[in-house]
Design an enzyme around this catalytic site. Sequence first.
Site, short mmCIF file in Angstrom:
data_model
loop_
_atom_site.label_atom_id
_atom_site.label_comp_id
_atom_site.label_asym_id
_atom_site.label_seq_id
_atom_site.Cartn_x
_atom_site.Cartn_y
_atom_site.Cartn_z
N ASP A 1 16.29 -43.09 22.15
CA ASP A 1 17.62 -43.21 22.74
C ASP A 1 18.66 -42.76 21.72
O ASP A 1 18.32 -42.26 20.65
CB ASP A 1 17.87 -44.64 23.23
CG ASP A 1 17.82 -45.68 22.11
OD1 ASP A 1 17.91 -45.30 20.91
OD2 ASP A 1 17.70 -46.87 22.43
N ALA A 2 19.94 -42.97 22.03
CA ALA A 2 21.02 -42.52 21.15
C ALA A 2 20.98 -43.21 19.79
O ALA A 2 21.50 -42.68 18.81
CB ALA A 2 22.37 -42.75 21.82
#
Length: 174
Positions: free
Chosen positions: A45-46
Amino acid sequence: MDKRVPPPGRPKAGSAPSESVEPHAAGNEGAAFQWPVRVYWEDTDAGGIVFYANYLKFFERARTEWLRGLGLGQQHLRETLDGMFVVTDTQLRYLRPARLDDLLSVTAQVRETGRASLTIEQAAWLQSPQGHKEEPALLCEGTVRIGWVDSQKMRPMRIPQDILALLQPHTVTP
């Protein structure tokens, strides 16, 4: 999961400097199959950690390779027996995050067999980088229930006995 089987540890001194984990089905009765998974950018994810749903993908890959190694490839089963396994239930517990470039070892073994379904116990373990002394760390564990269905009608059927016989040595022993 009482009988967790950690993946193999670091290579012995003097062995090639590799971080790979070889897939294998341990010869012991009830021993878990292990499949290596490298964490890529697309898995994160980010924040740079593995997106929680991707553990299901890792588990699917390990189950698929384990069954394929036993001669139970999904395409082969559909073509020869007109049946296939489908996921009917999952339960996961997340303990620690995996991160970009981590090397994981994902395990699979049968916990329970029914007439038309199997419950597979699975886990993802973080392997220590080459040269580090940490033991493998459990990141995620859970169960995946798969049902045997008619591949045309998608209705439950009894699992063929020859398939159950192949899976018996890979069942968790109480």
